[in-house]
Design a protein around this motif. Structure first.
Motif, mmCIF file in Angstrom:
data_model
loop_
_atom_site.group_PDB
_atom_site.id
_atom_site.type_symbol
_atom_site.label_atom_id
_atom_site.label_comp_id
_atom_site.label_asym_id
_atom_site.label_seq_id
_atom_site.Cartn_x
_atom_site.Cartn_y
_atom_site.Cartn_z
ATOM 1 N N UNK A 93 0.861 -1.186 0.000
ATOM 2 C CA UNK A 93 0.000 0.000 0.000
ATOM 3 C C UNK A 93 0.893 1.231 0.000
ATOM 4 N N UNK A 96 0.443 4.250 2.334
ATOM 5 C CA UNK A 96 0.481 4.021 3.784
ATOM 6 C C UNK A 96 1.932 3.883 4.236
ATOM 7 N N UNK A 104 -2.036 -3.474 8.827
ATOM 8 C CA UNK A 104 -3.179 -3.947 8.053
ATOM 9 C C UNK A 104 -3.082 -5.435 7.755
ATOM 10 N N UNK A 115 -13.027 -3.217 12.283
ATOM 11 C CA UNK A 115 -11.962 -2.315 11.838
ATOM 12 C C UNK A 115 -12.256 -0.867 12.219
ATOM 13 N N UNK A 116 -13.520 -0.556 12.441
ATOM 14 C CA UNK A 116 -13.864 0.814 12.853
ATOM 15 C C UNK A 116 -13.423 1.078 14.293
ATOM 16 N N UNK A 118 -10.977 -0.648 15.893
ATOM 17 C CA UNK A 118 -9.678 -1.281 16.090
ATOM 18 C C UNK A 118 -8.702 -0.422 16.889
ATOM 19 N N UNK B 228 -13.898 8.131 10.508
ATOM 20 C CA UNK B 228 -13.889 6.917 9.693
ATOM 21 C C UNK B 228 -12.554 6.754 8.976
ATOM 22 N N UNK B 231 -9.592 5.726 11.129
ATOM 23 C CA UNK B 231 -9.615 4.412 11.780
ATOM 24 C C UNK B 231 -8.922 3.403 10.876
ATOM 25 N N UNK B 232 -8.806 2.188 11.385
ATOM 26 C CA UNK B 232 -8.231 1.131 10.563
ATOM 27 C C UNK B 232 -9.108 0.901 9.336
ATOM 28 N N UNK B 233 -10.409 1.073 9.517
ATOM 29 C CA UNK B 233 -11.328 0.968 8.378
ATOM 30 C C UNK B 233 -10.883 1.903 7.256
ATOM 31 N N UNK B 234 -10.549 3.127 7.643
ATOM 32 C CA UNK B 234 -10.117 4.113 6.656
ATOM 33 C C UNK B 234 -8.852 3.677 5.932
ATOM 34 N N UNK B 235 -7.940 3.089 6.699
ATOM 35 C CA UNK B 235 -6.706 2.626 6.062
ATOM 36 C C UNK B 235 -7.003 1.489 5.090
ATOM 37 N N UNK B 236 -7.976 0.681 5.456
ATOM 38 C CA UNK B 236 -8.316 -0.436 4.570
ATOM 39 C C UNK B 236 -8.929 0.084 3.260
ATOM 40 N N UNK B 238 -8.434 2.939 1.873
ATOM 41 C CA UNK B 238 -7.356 3.542 1.077
ATOM 42 C C UNK B 238 -6.551 2.415 0.408
ATOM 43 N N UNK B 239 -6.370 1.335 1.139
ATOM 44 C CA UNK B 239 -5.705 0.166 0.556
ATOM 45 C C UNK B 239 -6.473 -0.372 -0.636
ATOM 46 N N UNK B 241 -8.413 1.380 -2.541
ATOM 47 C CA UNK B 241 -8.235 2.358 -3.608
ATOM 48 C C UNK B 241 -6.923 2.108 -4.363
ATOM 49 N N UNK B 247 -5.510 -6.074 -0.945
ATOM 50 C CA UNK B 247 -6.424 -6.067 0.202
ATOM 51 C C UNK B 247 -7.181 -7.392 0.293
#
Ligand code: ATP
Ligand code: MG
Lengths: 246, 377
Positions: A93, A96, A104, A115-116, A118, B228, B231-236, B238-239, B241, B247
């Motif tokens: 990624x 990142x 991740x 994940x929200x 986490x 959002x 959070x880790x959700x956000x990183x996911x 972006x991953x 994307x 992913x």
């Protein structure tokens, strides 16, 4: 070191518009075994990994991992039963940080809602830190993965595999674009990883394969041409023909 | 929450944006209501209405940025969610008219009387209650986004193909809402509103309150979106994307993540539409026009994709220019907009946000600037 079979491919065939990329391929890999797969360009090595990881559906044949029939599962399900993959073209990624890439990849509840909410625990932090050390990326921890050199990206992707703690790692051309010194380190790293999980490595670099010192499978036109120690396959008349005849 | 924990959440630019929004959100209504017309500090009524409209557009742009900038889903159909939220609010206000319509029918809106309808269609029931209408403001776009996303993301429709079907979605709704027998006022849509929660929609006080609420909605959605994406959700997402298949091979159900963010984003767009309608006083099928959705994407791109506040700012700046130009040079607007889209794509891949120092604190864009498709598999 014959242990029980972990991964088993039986008569697997895949064709793309009539062209057989895999042709009655048979392969088995034991748990905790490291296997090197070599073969000329287009032999079907990457396609084989695509089939194992659910990216490509085989036209025929069986693929099993422990007692799972992989042919009826998708990529996500296959990843979650413990098969990790490093792509031929390093895929991390890029936007990142190195740390976030590892975070991740780390085994954890993969659901949307989890994940929200986490939060990293101290143990998980240590786990990431020790992986950073193993892949020599401690100083780059907060750098964007996109800013890494080609070789470092390869390591990061291997590090991500480590975080996944898979039972089986599929590693496609890990040393492409690496210097000799980096190649040596990678071989050592993979040998170290192989102590805890099964590994299938595809590579063209024969010095690297030699350094791994494991059983070698030679693929050619979608099926197994020879199998054995590196020396034995290198002396195999058919293998020599295939490599020289190109 | 303390200021210290707010800063990393919002980022420096985000913090400034929110501070400005607070000042404007409170300042404009105050200066409109509590200063005398003609005085130096007075904000005229039309500025309040216009500004409120821009804030709704800003929220729409923010919702587009949330899916496009962070998850790579280039939706060219967000105008549909905006319009659905607007229709839900419009239906409430239609019911509030009651017997004050031209035909004086307490039960049926004017257009239904005109069509010789005898009873209220079943789907109009409940809209006399404000909470019900608010529920539908959220549900109508949310459910449409869920159903649409469920099929599209499961079938792995991505990139340009996804963009095209989002256009088709909003176009189909445009045609449907045009029809008189759909029961949404056809071509003319819903208009002639009298009041909202008992307050006359034309009154300065109501306008000021709507402006404040629009600023509040924008600020709240901005914070929610930042929570959002941090959070880790956000990183996911972006991953997803940047490297969707990576992913997936890590074991994340990409389609679930896309669906979640798509639905959240659609709801935000719906809320924007619901606040927009009482301020402009009308909702008609033209809000579903495919070009509206495309404009919203241009706002986000102009302001700075993947920053949230940039997208909101982009919407405000472009619409301010639009308001000025449609008055000064009525024929020039479309050329300016088209030119802007080209200039931004080629020369300003980071948009307005890229011009400000401090954008580095935000997730950087993939190198290929504004790509229509997904990052390579
Ligand atoms: N999606 C696809 N569509 C069509 N042909 C494909 C596809 N994937 C692979 N092939 C073809 O199948 C053959 C095997 O490809 P594969 O990538 O598995 O080879 P490889 O052994 O990994 O080669 P290399 O060493 O160059 O990576 C090649 O001829 C390739 O062109
Ligand atoms: Mg290959």
């Amino acid at each position: 070191m014959t242990t029980e079979t972990l991964l088993y491919l039986e008569d697997v065939s895949v064709s793309f518009d009539g062209f057989k990329a895999l042709n009655n391929l048979n392969l088995d890999v034991g748990s905790n075994e490291m296997r090197a797969v070599i073969g000329p360009n287009g032999a079907g090595k990457t396609t084989m990994m695509d089939v194992i990881t659910g990216k490509t559906r085989p036209d025929e044949g069986r693929v099993s991992f422990r007692d799972h029939a992989l042919t009826s599962m998708d990529e996500v399900a296959i990843a979650n039963i413990g098969i990790g993959r490093k792509f031929q073209k390093p895929t991390v990624f890029e936007s990142h940080s190195v740390w976030d890439n590892l975070e991740l990849a780390m085994t954890a509840n993969r659901s949307t809602f989890a994940s929200l909410y986490w939060k990293l625990t101290a143990d998980q932090r240590d786990n990431i830190q020790s992986t950073l050390e193993r892949i020599n990326l401690v100083p780059s921890s907060q750098n964007l993965a996109g800013s890494l050199s080609h070789g470092q990206k390869q390591w990061l992707e291997i590090g991500m595999l480590l975080m996944q703690q898979p039972e089986l790692l599929l590693v496609d051309e890990p040393v492409a674009g690496m210097t000799d010194a980096e190649t040596e380190k990678t071989a050592a790293l993979l040998r170290d990883i192989a102590k805890g999980s099964a590994v299938v490595v595809v590579e063209h670099d024969m010095d690297f394969i030699r350094a791994l010192d494991v059983r070698v499978t030679v693929l050619h036109e979608g099926s197994v041409l020879a199998e054995g120690s590196l020396d034995s396959v290198q002396n195999n008349q058919r293998v020599i023909e295939v490599y020289l005849g190109r | 929450m303390s200021a210290q924990s707010f800063m990393p959440l919002l980022g420096r630019a985000g913090f400034i944006f929110l501070a400005l929004l607070t000042v404007v959100g409170i300042g404009v209504p105050t200066l409109n209501l509590f200063t005398t017309p003609g005085s130096l500090l007075h904000v005229p009524d039309y500025v309040v209405t216009l500004g409120g409209k821009y804030l709704c557009y800003a929220l729409l742009a923010l919702s587009v940025d949330l899916v496009w900038g962070y998850c790579g889903i280039l939706s060219l159909g967000h105008g549909a969610f905006f319009a659905l939220g607007g229709y839900a609010m419009g239906m409430y206000m239609m019911r509030q008219i009651g017997a004050r319509g031209v035909y004086g029918n307490a039960e049926l809106p004017d257009f239904m009387v005109f069509l010789n309808w005898k009873t209220l269609p079943w789907y109009w029931h409940g809209f006399e209650y404000f909470p019900f209408a608010i529920l539908l403001v959220v549900l109508a776009p949310g459910v449409l986004a869920f159903v649409f996303g469920w099929f599209a993301f499961r079938s792995r429709v991505t990139g340009v193909y996804l963009s095209i079907i989002t256009q088709a979605m909003t176009y189909a709704l445009l045609l449907a809402f045009f029809r008189n027998d759909m029961g949404f006022g056809g071509n003319n849509g819903l208009t002639d509103f009298k009041d909202i929660l008992g307050f006359p929609v034309q009154a300065a006080g109501t306008r000021a309150a709507l402006f404040l609420l629009s600023a509040l909605a924008l600020g709240t959605c901005f914070i929610a979106a930042r929570v959002i994406v941090n959070s880790k959700f956000g990183k996911i997402i972006i991953g997803i994307r940047d490297a969707e298949s990576r992913t997936r091979f890590l074991g994340y159900r990409v389609e679930h993540f896309k669906l979640f963010i798509f639905v959240i984003s659609a709801i935000m767009a719906g809320v924007a539409g619901a606040l927009y309608v009482p301020q402009v006083g009308i909702i008609n099928p033209s809000e579903f026009a495919p070009s509206n959705s495309i404009e919203a994407v241009i706002w986000a791109a102009f302001g700075g994709r993947g920053t949230l506040w940039g997208a909101a700012l982009g919407a405000i700046v472009i619409n301010a220019v639009k308001s000025y130009l449609t008055g000064a040079l009525p024929n020039a607007w479309l050329f300016v907009l088209g030119g802007l889209a080209i200039v931004v794509t080629i020369y300003m891949p980071k948009g307005l946000a890229g011009l400000f120092a401090g954008w580095k604190t935000f997730p950087t864009m993939p190198k290929q600037a504004i790509d229509l498709g997904e990052a390579a598999e």
